[in-house]
Write an enzyme that holds these catalytic residues in place. Sequence first.
Site, PDB file in Angstrom:
ATOM      1  N   HIS A  34      80.988  53.742  58.499  1.00 37.00           N
ATOM      2  CA  HIS A  34      81.542  54.906  59.199  1.00 37.00           C
ATOM      3  C   HIS A  34      80.390  55.716  59.786  1.00 37.00           C
ATOM      4  O   HIS A  34      79.223  55.303  59.709  1.00 37.00           O
ATOM      5  CB  HIS A  34      82.416  55.734  58.247  1.00 37.00           C
ATOM      6  CG  HIS A  34      81.748  56.061  56.948  1.00 37.00           C
ATOM      7  ND1 HIS A  34      80.652  56.882  56.850  1.00 37.00           N
ATOM      8  CD2 HIS A  34      82.008  55.639  55.681  1.00 37.00           C
ATOM      9  CE1 HIS A  34      80.279  56.977  55.599  1.00 37.00           C
ATOM     10  NE2 HIS A  34      81.062  56.226  54.856  1.00 37.00           N
ATOM     11  N   HIS A  37      77.202  56.149  57.718  1.00 36.20           N
ATOM     12  CA  HIS A  37      76.266  55.011  57.756  1.00 36.20           C
ATOM     13  C   HIS A  37      75.544  54.958  59.101  1.00 36.20           C
ATOM     14  O   HIS A  37      74.341  54.702  59.160  1.00 36.20           O
ATOM     15  CB  HIS A  37      77.017  53.688  57.568  1.00 36.20           C
ATOM     16  CG  HIS A  37      77.732  53.548  56.263  1.00 36.20           C
ATOM     17  ND1 HIS A  37      79.102  53.531  56.158  1.00 36.20           N
ATOM     18  CD2 HIS A  37      77.250  53.417  55.002  1.00 36.20           C
ATOM     19  CE1 HIS A  37      79.447  53.374  54.894  1.00 36.20           C
ATOM     20  NE2 HIS A  37      78.348  53.311  54.167  1.00 36.20           N
ATOM     21  N   GLN A 148      72.932  61.799  51.209  1.00 38.94           N
ATOM     22  CA  GLN A 148      72.961  62.796  50.134  1.00 38.94           C
ATOM     23  C   GLN A 148      74.359  62.907  49.506  1.00 38.94           C
ATOM     24  O   GLN A 148      74.540  63.500  48.463  1.00 38.94           O
ATOM     25  CB  GLN A 148      72.529  64.136  50.694  1.00 38.94           C
ATOM     26  CG  GLN A 148      72.320  65.193  49.628  1.00 38.94           C
ATOM     27  CD  GLN A 148      72.481  66.576  50.200  1.00 38.94           C
ATOM     28  OE1 GLN A 148      71.662  66.991  51.015  1.00 38.94           O
ATOM     29  NE2 GLN A 148      73.528  67.299  49.796  1.00 38.94           N
ATOM     30  N   ASP A 150      75.888  60.632  47.973  1.00 36.41           N
ATOM     31  CA  ASP A 150      75.703  60.070  46.629  1.00 36.41           C
ATOM     32  C   ASP A 150      74.422  60.666  46.046  1.00 36.41           C
ATOM     33  O   ASP A 150      73.399  59.987  45.914  1.00 36.41           O
ATOM     34  CB  ASP A 150      75.602  58.548  46.709  1.00 36.41           C
ATOM     35  CG  ASP A 150      76.881  57.932  47.223  1.00 36.41           C
ATOM     36  OD1 ASP A 150      77.900  58.028  46.534  1.00 36.41           O
ATOM     37  OD2 ASP A 150      76.869  57.383  48.338  1.00 36.41           O
TER      38      ASP A 150
END
Length: 281
Positions: A34, A37, A148, A150
């Site tokens: 998405h 990424h 960020q 995760d």
Amino acid sequence: MKILKTVSEVREFVKDKKTNGKTIGLVPTMGYLHEGHASLIEKSASQNDITIVSIFVNPTQFGPTEDLDKYPRDLEHDTKVAEKAGADAIFHPTPSEMYPNGYSTYINVENLTAGLCGKSRPTHFRGVTTVVGKLFNITQADRAYFGQKDAQQLAVIKRMVYDLNFNIEIVPCPIVREESGLAKSSRNVYLSDEEKREALVLSRSLKEAERLFNDGERNADILKKRITDIIEGSPIANIDYVEIVDFETIQPISEIKGEALVALAVKFGNTRLIDNTILRG
Ligand code: PAF
């Protein structure tokens, strides 16, 4: 753009580039790409000569009752997104290419993985660090790009790189949100319209924490209580955790002084979402 399927194909692809002094950026993903990424790939393409995007739904980071089998996959779509964002190659190995028969070696970062997501997903980070360590070795990348979103994963990977002397720079990239405020995630595809609407309490609660913090509030319990109250305003939100921790050590703090991570995990129906913000004291 090249699609590489085996470790030896990647080694062959990077060999002459490394000898010619070209820099390699790696964007590790589990696919179903998405805009979040895409922003990592664009950043890598702007900072490196070559960008490799790995697409691998890594079995070792899923618990036995988690969504490994139903995790969304769409290589054709991913190829288009990666190419448009500036990738030079995709590494798309099979599970047996990454974990051949008799596979026995794991990387385990202690302490930072005990809290937050590590509590309800006790084997998750061991799987993440193992596959990320392997990807670093396979691609020989100079830089690797992580969202960020995760945040605990990012802290754990930075610790691993430091502790194990990996010769790679970790580049953190900001969370990409939908216009509504919902953080982009491949798992958003699981949400019903109602769940998607209700999930907006997450970004709203974090915004309110930022507002209180900017007005001078430094007490973690007060901030957590306000966040929890907002999330509990949704009748279908089921809180896993709302925590405020030191961003480097992932240990809980009571008073915000340095860099604090405000992190939350909440279930809407069967879908567990995470979100966070960083407060700088
Ligand atoms: O963040 C992810 O998508 C995954 O945890 C990662 C880093 C690609 C490892 O499988």
